[in-house]
Enzyme design. Sequence first.
Site, PDB file in Angstrom:
ATOM      1  N   THR A  71     -26.926   3.552  40.856  1.00 52.93           N
ATOM      2  CA  THR A  71     -26.603   3.593  39.426  1.00 52.93           C
ATOM      3  C   THR A  71     -27.787   4.097  38.619  1.00 52.93           C
ATOM      4  O   THR A  71     -27.640   4.962  37.748  1.00 52.93           O
ATOM      5  CB  THR A  71     -26.163   2.206  38.927  1.00 52.93           C
ATOM      6  OG1 THR A  71     -24.899   1.864  39.520  1.00 52.93           O
ATOM      7  CG2 THR A  71     -26.010   2.196  37.412  1.00 52.93           C
ATOM      8  N   CYS A 313     -17.151  -2.349  41.478  1.00 56.74           N
ATOM      9  CA  CYS A 313     -17.882  -2.278  40.213  1.00 56.74           C
ATOM     10  C   CYS A 313     -16.964  -2.353  39.010  1.00 56.74           C
ATOM     11  O   CYS A 313     -17.423  -2.532  37.892  1.00 56.74           O
ATOM     12  CB  CYS A 313     -18.697  -0.988  40.157  1.00 56.74           C
ATOM     13  SG  CYS A 313     -19.961  -0.893  41.439  1.00 56.74           S
TER      14      CYS A 313
END
Length: 368
Positions: A71, A313
Amino acid sequence: MIYLDHNATTPLDPRVLDAMLPYFKESFGNASSRHHALGCDAAKAVETAREQVARLIGADTREIVFTSGATEADNLAIKGVPEKGRHLVTCVTEHRAVLDAAEHLESKGWKVTWLKVSTSGTLDLEKLAAALSEKTALVSLMHANNETGTLHPLREIGALCRAKGVLFHTDATQSFGKEPIDVNADRVDLLSLSAHKVHGPKGVGALYVRRKEPRVRLEALLHGGGHEKGLRSGTLNVPAIVGLGRAAELCRGESWERVRALRDRLQEALPGTLNGHPEKRLANTLNMSFPGVDGEKLMKALPDVAVSSSSACTSAQMQPSYVLGAMGADDAKIRGSIRFSLGRFTTEAEIDAAAAMIRANVPASPKR
Protein backbone atom coordinates in the site's frame (compact mmCIF):
# COMPACT_ATOMS: atom_id res chain seq x y z
CA MET A 1 -8.64 -25.16 10.05
CA ILE A 2 -8.30 -25.51 6.27
CA TYR A 3 -6.72 -22.23 5.16
CA LEU A 4 -7.74 -21.18 1.64
CA ASP A 5 -7.32 -17.40 1.95
CA HIS A 6 -3.70 -16.95 0.88
CA ASN A 7 -4.47 -13.86 -1.23
CA ALA A 8 -5.37 -12.12 2.03
CA THR A 9 -2.22 -13.25 3.82
CA THR A 10 -0.04 -16.34 4.09
CA PRO A 11 1.30 -18.30 7.04
CA LEU A 12 4.91 -17.48 7.80
CA ASP A 13 7.26 -20.07 6.35
CA PRO A 14 9.33 -21.57 9.22
CA ARG A 15 12.47 -20.98 7.18
CA VAL A 16 11.63 -17.29 6.98
CA LEU A 17 11.10 -17.13 10.75
CA ASP A 18 14.47 -18.81 11.32
CA ALA A 19 16.16 -16.16 9.19
CA MET A 20 14.43 -13.33 11.08
CA LEU A 21 14.94 -14.45 14.69
CA PRO A 22 18.61 -13.40 15.11
CA TYR A 23 17.69 -9.82 14.19
CA PHE A 24 15.20 -9.63 17.05
CA LYS A 25 17.80 -10.79 19.57
CA GLU A 26 21.58 -10.78 19.28
CA SER A 27 21.81 -8.86 15.97
CA PHE A 28 19.41 -6.09 16.95
CA GLY A 29 21.39 -3.14 15.60
CA ASN A 30 20.09 -0.15 13.65
CA ALA A 31 21.10 -0.53 10.00
CA SER A 32 22.02 3.17 9.90
CA SER A 33 24.47 2.84 12.82
CA ARG A 34 27.45 1.72 10.78
CA HIS A 35 30.06 2.93 13.27
CA HIS A 36 29.83 -0.31 15.27
CA ALA A 37 29.55 -4.04 14.61
CA LEU A 38 25.86 -4.43 15.47
CA GLY A 39 24.86 -1.69 13.04
CA CYS A 40 27.14 -3.07 10.34
CA ASP A 41 25.64 -6.54 10.76
CA ALA A 42 22.15 -5.11 10.38
CA ALA A 43 23.15 -3.07 7.32
CA LYS A 44 24.70 -6.13 5.71
CA ALA A 45 21.53 -8.16 6.34
CA VAL A 46 19.43 -5.43 4.72
CA GLU A 47 21.62 -5.36 1.63
CA THR A 48 21.46 -9.15 1.35
CA ALA A 49 17.67 -8.94 1.44
CA ARG A 50 17.75 -6.19 -1.18
CA GLU A 51 19.75 -8.50 -3.46
CA GLN A 52 17.32 -11.36 -2.87
CA VAL A 53 14.28 -9.24 -3.77
CA ALA A 54 15.99 -7.68 -6.80
CA ARG A 55 17.07 -11.07 -8.13
CA LEU A 56 13.50 -12.38 -8.19
CA ILE A 57 12.34 -9.63 -10.58
CA GLY A 58 15.52 -9.09 -12.57
CA ALA A 59 16.29 -5.72 -11.00
CA ASP A 60 19.44 -3.97 -9.84
CA THR A 61 19.81 -3.99 -6.03
CA ARG A 62 19.99 -0.17 -6.08
CA GLU A 63 16.44 -0.10 -7.50
CA ILE A 64 14.77 -1.67 -4.45
CA VAL A 65 13.25 0.69 -1.86
CA PHE A 66 11.92 -0.97 1.28
CA THR A 67 8.52 0.16 2.56
CA SER A 68 5.94 -0.91 5.14
CA GLY A 69 4.07 -2.86 2.48
CA ALA A 70 2.53 -2.68 -0.97
CA THR A 71 0.00 0.00 0.00
CA GLU A 72 2.78 2.42 0.87
CA ALA A 73 4.67 1.38 -2.26
CA ASP A 74 1.60 2.05 -4.42
CA ASN A 75 1.14 5.47 -2.86
CA LEU A 76 4.80 6.38 -3.31
CA ALA A 77 4.73 5.32 -6.95
CA ILE A 78 1.50 7.14 -7.82
CA LYS A 79 1.71 10.28 -5.67
CA GLY A 80 5.46 10.65 -6.02
CA VAL A 81 5.62 10.50 -9.81
CA PRO A 82 6.67 13.70 -11.68
CA GLU A 83 3.56 15.67 -12.60
CA LYS A 84 4.36 16.08 -16.30
CA GLY A 85 0.92 16.50 -17.94
CA ARG A 86 -0.98 15.52 -14.77
CA HIS A 87 -2.67 12.58 -16.48
CA LEU A 88 -2.91 9.10 -14.97
CA VAL A 89 -4.27 5.95 -16.62
CA THR A 90 -5.47 3.10 -14.40
CA CYS A 91 -8.22 0.47 -14.26
CA VAL A 92 -11.50 0.16 -12.37
CA THR A 93 -10.55 -3.23 -10.91
CA GLU A 94 -7.33 -2.13 -9.22
CA HIS A 95 -6.74 -2.64 -5.49
CA ARG A 96 -8.10 0.17 -3.30
CA ALA A 97 -4.54 1.31 -2.58
CA VAL A 98 -4.24 2.30 -6.25
CA LEU A 99 -7.83 3.50 -6.70
CA ASP A 100 -7.70 5.74 -3.63
CA ALA A 101 -4.32 7.17 -4.61
CA ALA A 102 -5.67 7.88 -8.11
CA GLU A 103 -8.77 9.54 -6.67
CA HIS A 104 -6.47 11.67 -4.50
CA LEU A 105 -4.65 12.92 -7.60
CA GLU A 106 -8.00 13.52 -9.29
CA SER A 107 -9.03 15.71 -6.37
CA LYS A 108 -5.83 17.71 -6.92
CA GLY A 109 -6.71 18.49 -10.52
CA TRP A 110 -5.22 15.50 -12.32
CA LYS A 111 -7.09 13.88 -15.18
CA VAL A 112 -7.57 10.16 -14.52
CA THR A 113 -8.59 7.73 -17.25
CA TRP A 114 -10.42 4.75 -15.75
CA LEU A 115 -10.12 1.76 -18.06
CA LYS A 116 -12.90 -0.83 -17.99
CA VAL A 117 -12.52 -4.61 -18.22
CA SER A 118 -14.23 -7.50 -19.97
CA THR A 119 -16.52 -10.00 -18.25
CA SER A 120 -13.44 -12.09 -17.48
CA GLY A 121 -11.56 -9.10 -16.06
CA THR A 122 -9.15 -8.59 -18.95
CA LEU A 123 -8.07 -5.27 -20.46
CA ASP A 124 -8.58 -3.99 -23.99
CA LEU A 125 -5.04 -3.00 -24.98
CA GLU A 126 -6.31 -0.92 -27.91
CA LYS A 127 -8.25 1.25 -25.46
CA LEU A 128 -5.14 1.54 -23.29
CA ALA A 129 -3.10 2.65 -26.30
CA ALA A 130 -5.77 5.19 -27.26
CA ALA A 131 -5.73 6.64 -23.73
CA LEU A 132 -2.01 7.45 -23.83
CA SER A 133 -0.87 10.92 -24.85
CA GLU A 134 2.03 13.31 -24.43
CA LYS A 135 0.35 14.47 -21.21
CA THR A 136 0.25 11.03 -19.59
CA ALA A 137 2.58 10.92 -16.59
CA LEU A 138 1.91 7.36 -15.46
CA VAL A 139 0.05 4.16 -16.24
CA SER A 140 -0.74 2.10 -13.13
CA LEU A 141 -2.11 -1.38 -13.86
CA MET A 142 -1.88 -4.39 -11.57
CA HIS A 143 -0.32 -7.63 -12.73
CA ALA A 144 -2.80 -9.99 -11.04
CA ASN A 145 -6.19 -9.15 -9.58
CA ASN A 146 -6.45 -9.93 -5.89
CA GLU A 147 -10.05 -11.19 -6.09
CA THR A 148 -10.17 -13.18 -9.34
CA GLY A 149 -6.49 -13.77 -10.08
CA THR A 150 -6.94 -12.48 -13.64
CA LEU A 151 -3.58 -11.50 -15.14
CA HIS A 152 -2.86 -8.40 -17.19
CA PRO A 153 -0.10 -8.78 -19.84
CA LEU A 154 2.83 -6.89 -18.33
CA ARG A 155 5.09 -7.15 -21.37
CA GLU A 156 2.51 -5.83 -23.83
CA ILE A 157 1.51 -3.01 -21.50
CA GLY A 158 5.14 -2.12 -20.88
CA ALA A 159 5.86 -2.00 -24.61
CA LEU A 160 2.91 0.34 -25.22
CA CYS A 161 4.03 2.67 -22.44
CA ARG A 162 7.68 2.68 -23.48
CA ALA A 163 6.76 3.48 -27.08
CA LYS A 164 4.84 6.54 -25.84
CA GLY A 165 7.47 7.60 -23.31
CA VAL A 166 5.06 6.99 -20.42
CA LEU A 167 6.12 5.54 -17.05
CA PHE A 168 4.53 2.20 -16.15
CA HIS A 169 3.77 1.15 -12.57
CA THR A 170 2.37 -2.25 -11.68
CA ASP A 171 1.00 -3.46 -8.37
CA ALA A 172 2.50 -6.95 -8.32
CA THR A 173 1.42 -7.76 -4.79
CA GLN A 174 -0.34 -10.97 -5.78
CA SER A 175 1.98 -12.07 -8.59
CA PHE A 176 5.37 -11.44 -6.94
CA GLY A 177 6.96 -14.84 -6.38
CA LYS A 178 4.13 -16.64 -8.20
CA GLU A 179 4.47 -15.44 -11.80
CA PRO A 180 7.62 -14.76 -13.86
CA ILE A 181 8.55 -11.08 -13.76
CA ASP A 182 11.49 -9.43 -15.49
CA VAL A 183 11.28 -5.68 -15.02
CA ASN A 184 13.61 -5.01 -17.95
CA ALA A 185 12.04 -7.36 -20.49
CA ASP A 186 8.59 -6.29 -19.28
CA ARG A 187 9.59 -2.59 -19.41
CA VAL A 188 8.22 -1.97 -15.93
CA ASP A 189 9.39 1.30 -14.35
CA LEU A 190 7.81 0.97 -10.91
CA LEU A 191 6.64 -2.20 -9.15
CA SER A 192 5.00 -2.68 -5.76
CA LEU A 193 5.30 -5.86 -3.71
CA SER A 194 4.62 -7.22 -0.24
CA ALA A 195 6.18 -9.95 1.90
CA HIS A 196 3.11 -11.41 3.56
CA LYS A 197 1.60 -12.70 0.31
CA VAL A 198 4.56 -15.08 -0.19
CA HIS A 199 4.90 -16.60 3.29
CA GLY A 200 6.89 -13.65 4.62
CA PRO A 201 6.11 -11.30 7.53
CA LYS A 202 3.43 -8.62 7.60
CA GLY A 203 4.40 -4.96 7.66
CA VAL A 204 7.13 -4.95 5.02
CA GLY A 205 7.23 -4.55 1.27
CA ALA A 206 9.18 -2.78 -1.42
CA LEU A 207 8.95 -0.53 -4.43
CA TYR A 208 11.11 -1.18 -7.45
CA VAL A 209 12.20 2.16 -8.96
CA ARG A 210 13.98 2.06 -12.34
CA ARG A 211 17.27 3.93 -12.23
CA LYS A 212 18.13 4.14 -15.94
CA GLU A 213 16.60 4.07 -19.41
CA PRO A 214 14.59 5.88 -18.17
CA ARG A 215 15.67 7.01 -14.72
CA VAL A 216 12.59 7.43 -12.56
CA ARG A 217 12.68 10.29 -10.08
CA LEU A 218 10.05 10.27 -7.34
CA GLU A 219 9.11 12.77 -4.68
CA ALA A 220 9.20 11.22 -1.22
CA LEU A 221 6.03 10.98 0.85
CA LEU A 222 7.90 10.65 4.15
CA HIS A 223 10.67 13.03 5.15
CA GLY A 224 13.19 12.57 7.92
CA GLY A 225 16.55 10.89 8.06
CA GLY A 226 16.89 10.32 4.33
CA HIS A 227 16.79 6.54 4.52
CA GLU A 228 16.42 4.47 1.33
CA LYS A 229 18.12 7.14 -0.79
CA GLY A 230 15.72 9.74 0.56
CA LEU A 231 12.62 7.99 -0.78
CA ARG A 232 11.47 6.41 2.47
CA SER A 233 12.75 7.96 5.69
CA GLY A 234 12.43 5.96 8.89
CA THR A 235 14.47 3.39 10.78
CA LEU A 236 14.56 0.20 8.77
CA ASN A 237 12.63 -2.80 10.11
CA VAL A 238 15.59 -5.14 9.83
CA PRO A 239 13.93 -8.42 10.95
CA ALA A 240 11.01 -7.89 8.57
CA ILE A 241 13.27 -6.90 5.69
CA VAL A 242 15.37 -10.02 6.28
CA GLY A 243 12.12 -12.00 6.21
CA LEU A 244 11.09 -10.44 2.90
CA GLY A 245 14.47 -11.29 1.42
CA ARG A 246 14.34 -14.90 2.58
CA ALA A 247 10.74 -15.25 1.34
CA ALA A 248 11.81 -13.95 -2.07
CA GLU A 249 14.74 -16.36 -2.14
CA LEU A 250 12.44 -19.31 -1.40
CA CYS A 251 10.22 -18.34 -4.34
CA ARG A 252 13.06 -18.62 -6.85
CA GLY A 253 12.58 -21.68 -8.99
CA GLU A 254 9.43 -22.71 -7.13
CA SER A 255 6.87 -24.46 -9.33
CA TRP A 256 3.19 -23.62 -8.95
CA GLU A 257 1.97 -26.54 -11.07
CA ARG A 258 1.08 -28.59 -7.98
CA VAL A 259 -0.98 -25.71 -6.62
CA ARG A 260 -2.58 -25.13 -10.03
CA ALA A 261 -3.63 -28.78 -10.12
CA LEU A 262 -5.16 -28.49 -6.64
CA ARG A 263 -7.01 -25.32 -7.68
CA ASP A 264 -8.43 -27.07 -10.73
CA ARG A 265 -9.37 -30.09 -8.61
CA LEU A 266 -11.34 -27.81 -6.30
CA GLN A 267 -13.04 -26.05 -9.19
CA GLU A 268 -14.16 -29.34 -10.72
CA ALA A 269 -15.56 -30.47 -7.39
CA LEU A 270 -17.73 -27.41 -6.79
CA PRO A 271 -21.23 -26.68 -8.19
CA GLY A 272 -20.56 -23.07 -9.10
CA THR A 273 -19.57 -20.76 -11.95
CA LEU A 274 -16.13 -19.23 -12.45
CA ASN A 275 -15.47 -15.51 -12.01
CA GLY A 276 -12.40 -14.41 -13.93
CA HIS A 277 -10.43 -15.69 -16.89
CA PRO A 278 -10.33 -19.50 -17.16
CA GLU A 279 -6.65 -19.53 -18.18
CA LYS A 280 -5.07 -16.10 -17.71
CA ARG A 281 -5.09 -16.13 -13.91
CA LEU A 282 -2.90 -16.96 -10.96
CA ALA A 283 -2.25 -20.64 -10.36
CA ASN A 284 -3.52 -20.39 -6.79
CA THR A 285 -6.72 -18.38 -7.23
CA LEU A 286 -10.31 -19.54 -7.77
CA ASN A 287 -13.29 -17.18 -7.53
CA MET A 288 -16.68 -18.84 -7.91
CA SER A 289 -20.32 -17.84 -7.62
CA PHE A 290 -22.92 -20.25 -6.28
CA PRO A 291 -26.46 -19.60 -7.56
CA GLY A 292 -29.00 -19.00 -4.84
CA VAL A 293 -26.34 -18.83 -2.12
CA ASP A 294 -25.36 -15.92 0.12
CA GLY A 295 -21.58 -15.90 0.36
CA GLU A 296 -21.48 -14.47 3.88
CA LYS A 297 -23.87 -17.12 5.17
CA LEU A 298 -21.92 -19.84 3.40
CA MET A 299 -18.70 -18.76 5.09
CA LYS A 300 -20.40 -18.84 8.49
CA ALA A 301 -21.57 -22.38 7.71
CA LEU A 302 -17.93 -23.39 7.11
CA PRO A 303 -16.19 -22.60 10.42
CA ASP A 304 -13.37 -25.00 9.59
CA VAL A 305 -12.58 -23.47 6.18
CA ALA A 306 -10.99 -20.02 5.82
CA VAL A 307 -12.08 -18.33 2.59
CA SER A 308 -13.13 -14.83 1.55
CA SER A 309 -16.22 -13.30 -0.03
CA SER A 310 -14.22 -10.34 -1.38
CA SER A 311 -10.80 -8.80 -0.87
CA ALA A 312 -9.72 -8.68 2.77
CA CYS A 313 -8.94 -4.96 2.55
CA THR A 314 -12.55 -4.04 1.69
CA SER A 315 -14.64 -6.79 3.27
CA ALA A 316 -14.80 -4.91 6.58
CA GLN A 317 -17.03 -2.36 4.83
CA MET A 318 -19.55 -5.12 4.00
CA GLN A 319 -19.93 -3.81 0.43
CA PRO A 320 -20.45 -5.89 -2.72
CA SER A 321 -17.29 -6.63 -4.69
CA TYR A 322 -16.59 -3.69 -6.99
CA VAL A 323 -14.28 -5.97 -8.98
CA LEU A 324 -17.03 -8.43 -9.88
CA GLY A 325 -19.39 -5.53 -10.48
CA ALA A 326 -16.97 -4.02 -12.97
CA MET A 327 -16.91 -7.40 -14.75
CA GLY A 328 -20.67 -7.19 -15.27
CA ALA A 329 -21.83 -9.52 -12.49
CA ASP A 330 -25.27 -8.76 -11.03
CA ASP A 331 -25.91 -8.35 -7.31
CA ALA A 332 -27.06 -11.95 -6.81
CA LYS A 333 -23.94 -13.34 -8.46
CA ILE A 334 -21.73 -11.03 -6.44
CA ARG A 335 -23.44 -11.96 -3.16
CA GLY A 336 -22.97 -15.63 -3.96
CA SER A 337 -19.25 -15.36 -4.72
CA ILE A 338 -16.41 -16.93 -2.77
CA ARG A 339 -12.67 -16.54 -3.32
CA PHE A 340 -10.46 -19.56 -2.69
CA SER A 341 -6.72 -18.92 -2.71
CA LEU A 342 -4.23 -21.72 -2.14
CA GLY A 343 -0.65 -21.66 -0.95
CA ARG A 344 2.63 -23.50 -0.68
CA PHE A 345 1.44 -25.78 2.12
CA THR A 346 -2.08 -26.57 0.82
CA THR A 347 -2.66 -30.33 0.53
CA GLU A 348 -4.87 -32.53 -1.62
CA ALA A 349 -6.62 -33.84 1.50
CA GLU A 350 -7.51 -30.27 2.51
CA ILE A 351 -8.92 -29.54 -0.95
CA ASP A 352 -11.08 -32.66 -0.92
CA ALA A 353 -12.32 -31.99 2.62
CA ALA A 354 -13.14 -28.35 1.84
CA ALA A 355 -14.98 -29.33 -1.35
CA ALA A 356 -17.09 -31.86 0.56
CA MET A 357 -18.06 -29.32 3.21
CA ILE A 358 -18.97 -26.73 0.59
CA ARG A 359 -21.05 -29.17 -1.44
CA ALA A 360 -22.95 -30.07 1.72
CA ASN A 361 -23.97 -26.42 2.09
CA VAL A 362 -24.57 -25.49 -1.58
CA PRO A 363 -27.47 -26.74 -3.68
CA ALA A 364 -26.28 -28.63 -6.76
CA SER A 365 -26.63 -26.78 -10.03
CA PRO A 366 -25.34 -27.36 -13.55
CA LYS A 367 -21.99 -25.76 -14.38
CA ARG A 368 -22.12 -22.88 -16.83
